[in-house]
Design an enzyme around this catalytic site. Structure first.
Site, PDB file in Angstrom:
ATOM      1  N   ASN A 192      -9.141   1.128   8.580  1.00  0.00           N
ATOM      2  CA  ASN A 192     -10.469   1.063   9.178  1.00  0.00           C
ATOM      3  C   ASN A 192     -10.466   0.823  10.689  1.00  0.00           C
ATOM      4  O   ASN A 192     -11.519   0.881  11.317  1.00  0.00           O
ATOM      5  CB  ASN A 192     -11.312  -0.013   8.491  1.00  0.00           C
ATOM      6  CG  ASN A 192     -11.555   0.309   7.038  1.00  0.00           C
ATOM      7  OD1 ASN A 192     -11.195   1.374   6.537  1.00  0.00           O
ATOM      8  ND2 ASN A 192     -12.168  -0.612   6.331  1.00  0.00           N
ATOM      9  N   HIS A 211      -4.689   5.948  -0.642  1.00  0.00           N
ATOM     10  CA  HIS A 211      -5.148   5.861   0.748  1.00  0.00           C
ATOM     11  C   HIS A 211      -4.004   6.118   1.745  1.00  0.00           C
ATOM     12  O   HIS A 211      -4.272   6.375   2.912  1.00  0.00           O
ATOM     13  CB  HIS A 211      -5.737   4.469   0.987  1.00  0.00           C
ATOM     14  CG  HIS A 211      -7.029   4.455   1.730  1.00  0.00           C
ATOM     15  ND1 HIS A 211      -7.831   5.557   1.949  1.00  0.00           N
ATOM     16  CD2 HIS A 211      -7.689   3.423   2.325  1.00  0.00           C
ATOM     17  CE1 HIS A 211      -8.902   5.213   2.627  1.00  0.00           C
ATOM     18  NE2 HIS A 211      -8.841   3.925   2.877  1.00  0.00           N
ATOM     19  N   TYR A 268       0.796  -1.220   0.000  1.00  0.00           N
ATOM     20  CA  TYR A 268       0.000   0.000   0.000  1.00  0.00           C
ATOM     21  C   TYR A 268       0.837   1.283   0.000  1.00  0.00           C
ATOM     22  O   TYR A 268       0.276   2.373  -0.012  1.00  0.00           O
ATOM     23  CB  TYR A 268      -0.911   0.028   1.232  1.00  0.00           C
ATOM     24  CG  TYR A 268      -1.833  -1.155   1.315  1.00  0.00           C
ATOM     25  CD1 TYR A 268      -2.939  -1.249   0.470  1.00  0.00           C
ATOM     26  CD2 TYR A 268      -1.604  -2.182   2.214  1.00  0.00           C
ATOM     27  CE1 TYR A 268      -3.792  -2.334   0.534  1.00  0.00           C
ATOM     28  CE2 TYR A 268      -2.453  -3.270   2.285  1.00  0.00           C
ATOM     29  CZ  TYR A 268      -3.537  -3.348   1.444  1.00  0.00           C
ATOM     30  OH  TYR A 268      -4.384  -4.422   1.504  1.00  0.00           O
TER      31      TYR A 268
END
Length: 189
Positions: free
Chosen positions: A66, A19, A14
């Protein structure tokens, strides 16, 4: 002292994703503020990478986006801080790449990392530095689900703009610390 939390997802997979814009900004801010050889250190209690100097505590939760709220709550509790001391840096699906916006309070606007922090703290009363992620392909992106878009990597053509935004984000946070929220909003929004 301000707690600056850059949001992102841990791991190389990532590292360059949209994000992880919060992580990129936190990294740049740490390098700007830190002395040579200083870097983030792993904090097991909060499951975060932490850098601290006399004015700022910078954190990168390693809990995945999250679940960021648990890490932020642990940091706030350990350092005896308030939500008013918190600035969360995160990607924003609704802003174009190159734009940033400093905002106080409000809802999560669909951002699950911010939503997790609001839920864990029991309040939306903290600052957010929102970094736009839409690039040249904006017309295509509206057809895709947000979850897929935010996990895409920035393109090589977008990287220079990304670096510019990260630099401005660090400048905005340093300016805010010296001059207050209202002046920072007037200058950077």
């Amino acid at each position: 002292m301000f707690l600056i939390v850059g949001l992102g997802n841990p791991g190389e997979k990532y590292a360059r994703s949209r994000h992880n814009f919060g992580f990129l900004a936190a990294d740049y801010l740490q390098k700007k503020l830190g002395a040579a050889g200083e870097s983030f250190e792993k904090d097991k209690k909060s499951n975060s990478l932490i850098y601290k100097n006399r004015d700022f505590l910078i954190a990168k939760p390693q809990t995945f986006m999250n679940s960021s709220g648990a890490a932020v709550q642990n940091i706030i509790n350990f350092y005896k801080m308030k939500s008013a001391d918190l600035i969360v840096i995160h990607d924003d699906f609704d802003l174009p790449l190159g734009k940033l916006k400093l905002a106080a309070g409000g809802g999560a606007a669909g951002h699950h990392g911010v939503e997790s922090i609001i839920k864990s703290l029991g309040t939306p009363n903290f600052l957010r530095l929102r970094l736009g992620i839409f690039g040249q392909e904006k017309k295509m992106l509206h057809k895709m689900r947000a979850e897929h878009v935010v996990l895409d990597n920035f393109s090589s053509s977008e990287m220079s703009e990304t670096k510019h935004v990260v630099k401005r984000a660090a400048e905005a946070i340093i300016f805010l610390q010296k001059n207050g929220v209202e002046k920072a909003m007037n200058k950077y929004n």
